[in-house]
Design a protein around this motif. Structure first.
Motif, PDB file in Angstrom:
ATOM      1  N   GLU A  56      50.723  76.747 -18.183  1.00  0.00           N
ATOM      2  CA  GLU A  56      51.099  76.400 -16.807  1.00  0.00           C
ATOM      3  C   GLU A  56      50.363  77.359 -15.863  1.00  0.00           C
ATOM      4  O   GLU A  56      50.360  78.572 -16.103  1.00  0.00           O
ATOM      5  CB  GLU A  56      52.604  76.501 -16.601  1.00  0.00           C
ATOM      6  N   LEU A  57      49.759  76.818 -14.810  1.00  0.00           N
ATOM      7  CA  LEU A  57      48.841  77.619 -13.997  1.00  0.00           C
ATOM      8  C   LEU A  57      49.137  77.562 -12.501  1.00  0.00           C
ATOM      9  O   LEU A  57      49.518  76.522 -11.960  1.00  0.00           O
ATOM     10  CB  LEU A  57      47.404  77.128 -14.194  1.00  0.00           C
ATOM     11  N   ARG A  58      48.900  78.684 -11.854  1.00  0.00           N
ATOM     12  CA  ARG A  58      48.868  78.770 -10.396  1.00  0.00           C
ATOM     13  C   ARG A  58      47.483  79.286 -10.028  1.00  0.00           C
ATOM     14  O   ARG A  58      47.054  80.345 -10.521  1.00  0.00           O
ATOM     15  CB  ARG A  58      49.961  79.712  -9.874  1.00  0.00           C
ATOM     16  N   LEU A  59      46.767  78.556  -9.190  1.00  0.00           N
ATOM     17  CA  LEU A  59      45.371  78.845  -8.877  1.00  0.00           C
ATOM     18  C   LEU A  59      45.211  79.009  -7.370  1.00  0.00           C
ATOM     19  O   LEU A  59      45.586  78.116  -6.598  1.00  0.00           O
ATOM     20  CB  LEU A  59      44.485  77.712  -9.387  1.00  0.00           C
ATOM     21  N   ARG A  60      44.667  80.119  -6.967  1.00  0.00           N
ATOM     22  CA  ARG A  60      44.434  80.360  -5.553  1.00  0.00           C
ATOM     23  C   ARG A  60      42.997  80.853  -5.371  1.00  0.00           C
ATOM     24  O   ARG A  60      42.472  81.635  -6.183  1.00  0.00           O
ATOM     25  CB  ARG A  60      45.409  81.402  -4.995  1.00  0.00           C
ATOM     26  N   GLY A  61      42.344  80.370  -4.304  1.00  0.00           N
ATOM     27  CA  GLY A  61      40.965  80.766  -4.058  1.00  0.00           C
ATOM     28  C   GLY A  61      40.038  80.182  -5.094  1.00  0.00           C
ATOM     29  O   GLY A  61      40.089  78.993  -5.401  1.00  0.00           O
ATOM     30  N   VAL A 100      39.096  69.562 -14.753  1.00  0.00           N
ATOM     31  CA  VAL A 100      39.438  69.405 -13.344  1.00  0.00           C
ATOM     32  C   VAL A 100      39.022  70.657 -12.583  1.00  0.00           C
ATOM     33  O   VAL A 100      39.003  71.767 -13.134  1.00  0.00           O
ATOM     34  CB  VAL A 100      40.942  69.147 -13.151  1.00  0.00           C
ATOM     35  N   GLU A 101      38.677  70.472 -11.315  1.00  0.00           N
ATOM     36  CA  GLU A 101      38.381  71.587 -10.418  1.00  0.00           C
ATOM     37  C   GLU A 101      39.487  71.669  -9.380  1.00  0.00           C
ATOM     38  O   GLU A 101      39.743  70.699  -8.667  1.00  0.00           O
ATOM     39  CB  GLU A 101      37.034  71.407  -9.728  1.00  0.00           C
ATOM     40  N   ILE A 102      40.140  72.811  -9.295  1.00  0.00           N
ATOM     41  CA  ILE A 102      41.311  72.963  -8.427  1.00  0.00           C
ATOM     42  C   ILE A 102      41.150  74.204  -7.555  1.00  0.00           C
ATOM     43  O   ILE A 102      40.626  75.232  -7.997  1.00  0.00           O
ATOM     44  CB  ILE A 102      42.604  73.111  -9.245  1.00  0.00           C
ATOM     45  N   LYS A 103      41.627  74.106  -6.338  1.00  0.00           N
ATOM     46  CA  LYS A 103      41.659  75.249  -5.433  1.00  0.00           C
ATOM     47  C   LYS A 103      42.980  75.223  -4.668  1.00  0.00           C
ATOM     48  O   LYS A 103      43.360  74.204  -4.100  1.00  0.00           O
ATOM     49  CB  LYS A 103      40.480  75.197  -4.459  1.00  0.00           C
ATOM     50  N   ASP A 104      43.682  76.343  -4.684  1.00  0.00           N
ATOM     51  CA  ASP A 104      44.935  76.499  -3.947  1.00  0.00           C
ATOM     52  C   ASP A 104      45.986  75.477  -4.351  1.00  0.00           C
ATOM     53  O   ASP A 104      46.703  74.920  -3.501  1.00  0.00           O
ATOM     54  CB  ASP A 104      44.670  76.427  -2.431  1.00  0.00           C
ATOM     55  N   TYR A 105      46.088  75.220  -5.642  1.00  0.00           N
ATOM     56  CA  TYR A 105      47.117  74.337  -6.178  1.00  0.00           C
ATOM     57  C   TYR A 105      47.585  74.899  -7.516  1.00  0.00           C
ATOM     58  O   TYR A 105      47.030  75.878  -8.038  1.00  0.00           O
ATOM     59  CB  TYR A 105      46.568  72.917  -6.359  1.00  0.00           C
ATOM     60  N   SER A 106      48.621  74.287  -8.073  1.00  0.00           N
ATOM     61  CA  SER A 106      49.131  74.661  -9.390  1.00  0.00           C
ATOM     62  C   SER A 106      49.064  73.448 -10.303  1.00  0.00           C
ATOM     63  O   SER A 106      49.026  72.300  -9.840  1.00  0.00           O
ATOM     64  CB  SER A 106      50.577  75.160  -9.287  1.00  0.00           C
ATOM     65  N   LEU A 107      49.076  73.705 -11.605  1.00  0.00           N
ATOM     66  CA  LEU A 107      48.954  72.631 -12.582  1.00  0.00           C
ATOM     67  C   LEU A 107      49.825  72.933 -13.794  1.00  0.00           C
ATOM     68  O   LEU A 107      49.819  74.038 -14.328  1.00  0.00           O
ATOM     69  CB  LEU A 107      47.490  72.492 -13.035  1.00  0.00           C
ATOM     70  N   ALA A 108      50.597  71.931 -14.201  1.00  0.00           N
ATOM     71  CA  ALA A 108      51.393  72.030 -15.432  1.00  0.00           C
ATOM     72  C   ALA A 108      51.213  70.744 -16.222  1.00  0.00           C
ATOM     73  O   ALA A 108      51.164  69.659 -15.640  1.00  0.00           O
ATOM     74  CB  ALA A 108      52.867  72.253 -15.109  1.00  0.00           C
ATOM     75  N   THR A 109      51.114  70.875 -17.535  1.00  0.00           N
ATOM     76  CA  THR A 109      50.924  69.718 -18.400  1.00  0.00           C
ATOM     77  C   THR A 109      51.938  69.734 -19.524  1.00  0.00           C
ATOM     78  O   THR A 109      52.187  70.769 -20.132  1.00  0.00           O
ATOM     79  CB  THR A 109      49.505  69.707 -18.995  1.00  0.00           C
TER      80      THR A 109
END
Length: 337
Positions: free
Chosen positions: A199-204, A232-241
């Motif tokens: 589970e991830l939180r991604l900022r910047g 996937v490319e993510i910025k300033d979002y979170s992702l859980a699978t």
């Protein structure tokens, strides 16, 4: 079981904060919540946040882990009528988030399923397969799963029945990811990735990129942990699978997966193999990923577009046994493969 999400382009190191040569990105990793954590962050001062991170994780586990007998959640589960929780911030935060998603998801996320989770062999009790299903027992345990009836009053969370039990495992890792991210932000860190158990939180952004590149596992039982279905490319979002293809057992050819259907009390059987949920906060994404696995593909496709600040990428098997996917419009723009 949560999917392990492979972090492409990220080198995971251990113990103390370390940075690749000529880089101001530092990396931490360790063990927590029955899994592992990894953190990558940019800090020109080269500060090691490892001790503070570990202390925070210890505090969170002391309130929400059902595997710690003295934890707040274990105390509540073992109590007859409930306990005072307004001085337990991590437990209270998990409870309030669970209540929010319980309502949003039409009760497909139900943190009060602990008696059933234990019965089916996936909880803190003895882990063993159910060799002979007792439908009357399932029904009696299901009667104890009454999350919507729990009452929070003047700092006390009251039970409706002595056998009520809670389990925040569907969102606790995601919530802890958010707490660690908020801690880094409070220290002035703007570019960071925090991951616990996938589970991830991604900022910047990661070093040398505009965002963070994340790989979503191939949802097959025989697939390796680093076999990727999508990037996937993510910025300033979170992702859980979440997915059901690894945490299961078989009895006489019958597969029993760890996601319990709150409407029936039985392990859910569905064509949906994995649900990747994107949200500003990882705790909500984590909870919704579990809810989607419980409700199945069709209901998830109906409910997800109605949710604010929530995007999704679902992988399922069609009638011919072929892998297919469905994504919300914004999530489609993030998928690079």
């Amino acid at each position: 079981m949560k999917n392990l999400i492979y972090l492409s382009l990220i080198l995971l190191l251990s113990c103390q904060a370390k940075a690749p040569q000529n880089s101001d990105y530092l990396e931490l990793s360790g063990q927590t919540m029955g899994s592992s954590y990894s953190i990558s962050y940019q800090d020109s001062l080269g500060r090691n946040f490892g001790p503070a991170i570990d202390s925070l994780l210890v505090a969170i586990n002391a309130e929400v882990s059902t595997y710690i007998p003295s934890s707040t959640i274990s105390q509540w589960n073992q109590s007859e009528k409930g306990i005072k929780i307004d001085d337990r911030p991590h437990f209270l935060r998990n409870y309030l988030l669970a209540k929010q998603v319980f309502q949003e998801s039409e009760a497909w996320l139900d943190p009060s399923l602990m008696p059933l989770v234990n019965y089916w062999g996936f909880g803190y009790a003895q882990k063993r397969p159910v060799l002979a299903v007792d439908s009357q027992k399932v029904d009696s345990l299901r009667a104890l799963c009454a999350f919507g009836q729990l009452e929070l009053d003047k700092g006390y969370l009251y039970k409706t029945k002595a056998g009520n039990e809670l389990d925040f495992s569907a969102l606790a890792k995601g919530d802890a990811v958010d707490e660690l991210g908020r801690y880094l932000a409070s220290q002035g860190v703007r570019n960071y990735m925090v991951e616990i158990g996938g589970e991830l939180r991604l900022r910047g952004h990661q070093e040398g990129a505009q965002g963070w590149y994340i790989g979503i596992n191939l949802p097959k039982t025989e697939a390796g942990l680093k076999e990727i279905q999508n990037i996937v490319e993510i910025k300033d979002y979170s992702l859980a699978t979440s997915g059901n293809y690894r945490n299961f057992y078989e009895v006489e050819g019958q597969k029993y997966a760890h996601t319990i259907n709150p409407k029936t009390g039985y392990p859910e059987k569905s064509q949906l193999l994995s649900a990747s949920i994107f949200a500003p906060n990882c705790g909500r994404a984590d909870a919704w990923a579990t809810a989607c696995m419980a409700m199945g593909l069709q209901r998830a496709q109906q409910l997800l577009p109605q949710q604010k600040e929530l995007e999704a990428h679902l992988i399922y098997v069609d009638s011919l046994g072929q892998l297919q996917s469905w994504s919300t419009p914004k999530a489609k723009t993030w998928i690079k493969k």
